[in-house]
Design a protein around this motif. Structure first.
Motif, PDB file in Angstrom:
ATOM      1  N   GLU A 178       0.802  -1.230   0.000  1.00 29.70           N
ATOM      2  CA  GLU A 178       0.000   0.000   0.000  1.00 29.70           C
ATOM      3  C   GLU A 178       0.834   1.279   0.000  1.00 29.70           C
ATOM      4  O   GLU A 178       0.270   2.374  -0.076  1.00 29.70           O
ATOM      5  CB  GLU A 178      -0.928   0.017   1.232  1.00 29.70           C
ATOM      6  N   TRP A 179       2.157   1.178   0.124  1.00 25.68           N
ATOM      7  CA  TRP A 179       2.944   2.402   0.352  1.00 25.68           C
ATOM      8  C   TRP A 179       3.808   2.826  -0.831  1.00 25.68           C
ATOM      9  O   TRP A 179       4.709   3.640  -0.691  1.00 25.68           O
ATOM     10  CB  TRP A 179       3.813   2.251   1.611  1.00 25.68           C
ATOM     11  N   GLY A 180       3.570   2.232  -1.995  1.00 35.01           N
ATOM     12  CA  GLY A 180       4.309   2.658  -3.187  1.00 35.01           C
ATOM     13  C   GLY A 180       5.641   1.954  -3.343  1.00 35.01           C
ATOM     14  O   GLY A 180       5.878   0.909  -2.737  1.00 35.01           O
ATOM     15  N   GLU A 181       6.522   2.569  -4.162  1.00 33.74           N
ATOM     16  CA  GLU A 181       7.817   1.948  -4.479  1.00 33.74           C
ATOM     17  C   GLU A 181       8.932   2.534  -3.623  1.00 33.74           C
ATOM     18  O   GLU A 181       8.881   3.711  -3.243  1.00 33.74           O
ATOM     19  CB  GLU A 181       8.171   2.227  -5.947  1.00 33.74           C
ATOM     20  N   PHE A 182       9.931   1.709  -3.392  1.00 31.32           N
ATOM     21  CA  PHE A 182      11.079   2.136  -2.580  1.00 31.32           C
ATOM     22  C   PHE A 182      12.387   1.729  -3.264  1.00 31.32           C
ATOM     23  O   PHE A 182      12.432   0.749  -4.012  1.00 31.32           O
ATOM     24  CB  PHE A 182      11.023   1.484  -1.196  1.00 31.32           C
ATOM     25  N   ASP A 183      13.453   2.476  -2.947  1.00 30.80           N
ATOM     26  CA  ASP A 183      14.782   2.110  -3.451  1.00 30.80           C
ATOM     27  C   ASP A 183      15.454   1.098  -2.530  1.00 30.80           C
ATOM     28  O   ASP A 183      16.386   0.403  -2.952  1.00 30.80           O
ATOM     29  CB  ASP A 183      15.646   3.375  -3.560  1.00 30.80           C
ATOM     30  N   VAL A 216       7.783  -7.023   0.007  1.00 29.00           N
ATOM     31  CA  VAL A 216       8.867  -6.032   0.064  1.00 29.00           C
ATOM     32  C   VAL A 216       9.660  -6.080  -1.236  1.00 29.00           C
ATOM     33  O   VAL A 216       9.932  -5.046  -1.862  1.00 29.00           O
ATOM     34  CB  VAL A 216       9.795  -6.293   1.272  1.00 29.00           C
ATOM     35  N   ARG A 217      10.003  -7.272  -1.655  1.00 29.77           N
ATOM     36  CA  ARG A 217      10.765  -7.431  -2.909  1.00 29.77           C
ATOM     37  C   ARG A 217      10.003  -6.770  -4.069  1.00 29.77           C
ATOM     38  O   ARG A 217      10.569  -6.057  -4.883  1.00 29.77           O
ATOM     39  CB  ARG A 217      11.023  -8.913  -3.160  1.00 29.77           C
ATOM     40  N   ASP A 218       8.698  -6.970  -4.134  1.00 27.14           N
ATOM     41  CA  ASP A 218       7.908  -6.421  -5.236  1.00 27.14           C
ATOM     42  C   ASP A 218       7.781  -4.904  -5.139  1.00 27.14           C
ATOM     43  O   ASP A 218       7.498  -4.249  -6.146  1.00 27.14           O
ATOM     44  CB  ASP A 218       6.511  -7.051  -5.254  1.00 27.14           C
ATOM     45  N   SER A 219       7.957  -4.345  -3.943  1.00 26.60           N
ATOM     46  CA  SER A 219       7.837  -2.884  -3.789  1.00 26.60           C
ATOM     47  C   SER A 219       9.161  -2.181  -4.079  1.00 26.60           C
ATOM     48  O   SER A 219       9.214  -0.948  -4.098  1.00 26.60           O
ATOM     49  CB  SER A 219       7.379  -2.532  -2.370  1.00 26.60           C
ATOM     50  N   LEU A 220      10.232  -2.960  -4.267  1.00 26.27           N
ATOM     51  CA  LEU A 220      11.551  -2.345  -4.468  1.00 26.27           C
ATOM     52  C   LEU A 220      11.840  -2.115  -5.945  1.00 26.27           C
ATOM     53  O   LEU A 220      11.458  -2.915  -6.800  1.00 26.27           O
ATOM     54  CB  LEU A 220      12.645  -3.228  -3.855  1.00 26.27           C
ATOM     55  N   ARG A 221      12.539  -1.022  -6.229  1.00 28.70           N
ATOM     56  CA  ARG A 221      12.945  -0.702  -7.601  1.00 28.70           C
ATOM     57  C   ARG A 221      14.475  -0.533  -7.602  1.00 28.70           C
ATOM     58  O   ARG A 221      15.112  -0.537  -6.553  1.00 28.70           O
ATOM     59  CB  ARG A 221      12.251   0.589  -8.044  1.00 28.70           C
ATOM     60  N   GLY A 222      15.038  -0.362  -8.806  1.00 29.65           N
ATOM     61  CA  GLY A 222      16.488  -0.165  -8.916  1.00 29.65           C
ATOM     62  C   GLY A 222      17.232  -1.370  -8.370  1.00 29.65           C
ATOM     63  O   GLY A 222      16.874  -2.509  -8.669  1.00 29.65           O
ATOM     64  N   PRO A 223      18.236  -1.134  -7.532  1.00 33.79           N
ATOM     65  CA  PRO A 223      19.048  -2.259  -7.046  1.00 33.79           C
ATOM     66  C   PRO A 223      18.328  -3.155  -6.037  1.00 33.79           C
ATOM     67  O   PRO A 223      18.842  -4.212  -5.680  1.00 33.79           O
ATOM     68  CB  PRO A 223      20.249  -1.568  -6.395  1.00 33.79           C
ATOM     69  N   PHE A 240      15.255 -12.470  -3.608  1.00 31.63           N
ATOM     70  CA  PHE A 240      16.529 -11.768  -3.432  1.00 31.63           C
ATOM     71  C   PHE A 240      17.651 -12.722  -3.828  1.00 31.63           C
ATOM     72  O   PHE A 240      17.755 -13.831  -3.291  1.00 31.63           O
ATOM     73  CB  PHE A 240      16.680 -11.298  -1.983  1.00 31.63           C
ATOM     74  N   GLY A 241      18.483 -12.273  -4.811  1.00 23.00           N
ATOM     75  CA  GLY A 241      19.448 -13.193  -5.398  1.00 23.00           C
ATOM     76  C   GLY A 241      20.757 -13.263  -4.674  1.00 23.00           C
ATOM     77  O   GLY A 241      21.407 -14.290  -4.644  1.00 23.00           O
ATOM     78  N   ASP A 242      21.142 -12.173  -4.068  1.00 26.06           N
ATOM     79  CA  ASP A 242      22.479 -12.084  -3.503  1.00 26.06           C
ATOM     80  C   ASP A 242      22.299 -11.820  -2.012  1.00 26.06           C
ATOM     81  O   ASP A 242      22.036 -10.695  -1.603  1.00 26.06           O
ATOM     82  CB  ASP A 242      23.197 -10.932  -4.209  1.00 26.06           C
ATOM     83  N   VAL A 243      22.399 -12.859  -1.192  1.00 29.79           N
ATOM     84  CA  VAL A 243      22.075 -12.724   0.233  1.00 29.79           C
ATOM     85  C   VAL A 243      23.316 -13.028   1.061  1.00 29.79           C
ATOM     86  O   VAL A 243      23.874 -14.118   0.983  1.00 29.79           O
ATOM     87  CB  VAL A 243      20.934 -13.690   0.635  1.00 29.79           C
ATOM     88  N   GLU A 244      23.717 -12.034   1.853  1.00 27.15           N
ATOM     89  CA  GLU A 244      24.902 -12.205   2.706  1.00 27.15           C
ATOM     90  C   GLU A 244      24.426 -12.182   4.159  1.00 27.15           C
ATOM     91  O   GLU A 244      23.728 -11.244   4.556  1.00 27.15           O
ATOM     92  CB  GLU A 244      25.845 -11.032   2.440  1.00 27.15           C
ATOM     93  N   LEU A 245      24.785 -13.204   4.914  1.00 27.43           N
ATOM     94  CA  LEU A 245      24.299 -13.299   6.311  1.00 27.43           C
ATOM     95  C   LEU A 245      25.478 -13.367   7.263  1.00 27.43           C
ATOM     96  O   LEU A 245      26.436 -14.086   7.015  1.00 27.43           O
ATOM     97  CB  LEU A 245      23.433 -14.556   6.446  1.00 27.43           C
ATOM     98  N   LEU A 263      21.277  -9.644   7.635  1.00 23.29           N
ATOM     99  CA  LEU A 263      21.373  -9.980   6.209  1.00 23.29           C
ATOM    100  C   LEU A 263      21.387  -8.728   5.354  1.00 23.29           C
ATOM    101  O   LEU A 263      20.628  -7.776   5.611  1.00 23.29           O
ATOM    102  CB  LEU A 263      20.154 -10.812   5.764  1.00 23.29           C
ATOM    103  N   ARG A 264      22.235  -8.776   4.335  1.00 23.46           N
ATOM    104  CA  ARG A 264      22.206  -7.790   3.246  1.00 23.46           C
ATOM    105  C   ARG A 264      21.730  -8.548   2.025  1.00 23.46           C
ATOM    106  O   ARG A 264      22.324  -9.576   1.672  1.00 23.46           O
ATOM    107  CB  ARG A 264      23.617  -7.261   2.961  1.00 23.46           C
ATOM    108  N   ALA A 265      20.688  -8.061   1.384  1.00 15.75           N
ATOM    109  CA  ALA A 265      20.138  -8.782   0.237  1.00 15.75           C
ATOM    110  C   ALA A 265      19.918  -7.820  -0.920  1.00 15.75           C
ATOM    111  O   ALA A 265      19.575  -6.651  -0.728  1.00 15.75           O
ATOM    112  CB  ALA A 265      18.835  -9.461   0.615  1.00 15.75           C
ATOM    113  N   VAL A 266      20.105  -8.351  -2.109  1.00 16.19           N
ATOM    114  CA  VAL A 266      19.894  -7.578  -3.333  1.00 16.19           C
ATOM    115  C   VAL A 266      18.863  -8.334  -4.165  1.00 16.19           C
ATOM    116  O   VAL A 266      19.019  -9.529  -4.418  1.00 16.19           O
ATOM    117  CB  VAL A 266      21.212  -7.431  -4.127  1.00 16.19           C
TER     118      VAL A 266
END
Ligand SMILES: C[S@@+](CC[C@H](N)C(=O)[O-])C[C@H]1O[C@@H](n2cnc3c(N)ncnc32)[C@H](O)[C@@H]1O
Length: 204
Positions: free
Chosen positions: A98-103, A126-133, A176-181, A199-202
């Protein structure tokens, strides 16, 4: 909204959360990693922003456009006082679409308060709301339980937790393809050391 208690647990906890969980160096370093990768003005979602400290403040001080979401009016009042600037919204984490797109999005120790099925759905949203990287920072506690009843700082609530490899798999399956834990020990309440997973995920 499906909560265990009529009053959100963090309405009962309030300021005591920040007073008891003071070891925030890792969270601050993770947020700095994210800030380095975002242009000024990038839109960042802080899921379960709590009192706004340290993360919403760190993000807004870095010139980012922050949307902070939390179900606790008490925590949001603290956030508006301690970390002014973000667009704070009283809402359930599960309403991400409901909150639009995020970077980028951050979810530090918030998704763990949901049942596992909801964590997995929310991560996909969350993944679907993200754009760019499509950058995501996530922290959870290590464990292996679903909606386990706990008393946290005197407030009844529930916690879900995954072993590290399973959490990586869940985040990967959410898109998320690149997940560092990485794992760290910290004292989240007096006298109780827990293993925390960051976790850092891309997104793919
Ligand atoms: C452990 S605190 C973490 C707060 C903050 N992210 C931090 O790092 O200090 C979890 C936060 O998530 C919020 N929260 C838990 N379940 C939620 C839900 N279903 N919807 C919205 N917020 C929720 C709580 O109110 C609380 O502020």
């Amino acid at each position: 909204m499906a909560t265990q208690n009529p009053v959100p647990a963090f309405d009962l906890i309030g300021r005591r959360y920040d007073e008891s969980f003071v070891e925030r160096d890792v969270q601050i370093a993770e947020t700095a990693w994210l800030i380095e990768r975002l242009p000024a003005g990038a839109r960042v979602l802080d899921l379960g922003c709590g009192s706004g400290m340290p993360t919403a403040k760190q993000l807004v001080d870095a010139g980012l456009a922050v949307v902070g979401v939390d179900e606790s009016p008490v925590m949001l009042d603290l956030a508006r006082e301690q970390a002014p600037g973000p667009d704070y919204r009283l809402a359930d984490l599960r309403a991400v679409s409901e909150w639009g797109e995020f970077d980028a999005a951050v979810a530090f120790f918030s998704l763990l308060m949901l049942p596992k099925s909801a964590i997995e759905q929310t991560l996909r949203a969350v993944r679907d709301s993200l754009r760019g990287p499509r950058l995501l920072l996530l922290s959870m506690v290590q464990g292996d339980f679903d909606t386990f009843p706990v008393n946290f700082l005197g407030a009844p609530t529930t916690v879900s937790a995954y072993p590290p490899d399973e959490l990586k798999r869940v985040v990967t399956e959410a898109g998320f393809g690149d997940v560092e834990l990485r794992e760290f020990e910290a004292e989240a309440e007096p006298g109780r050391i827990e293993v925390q997973l960051y976790l850092r995920a891309v997104g793919t």
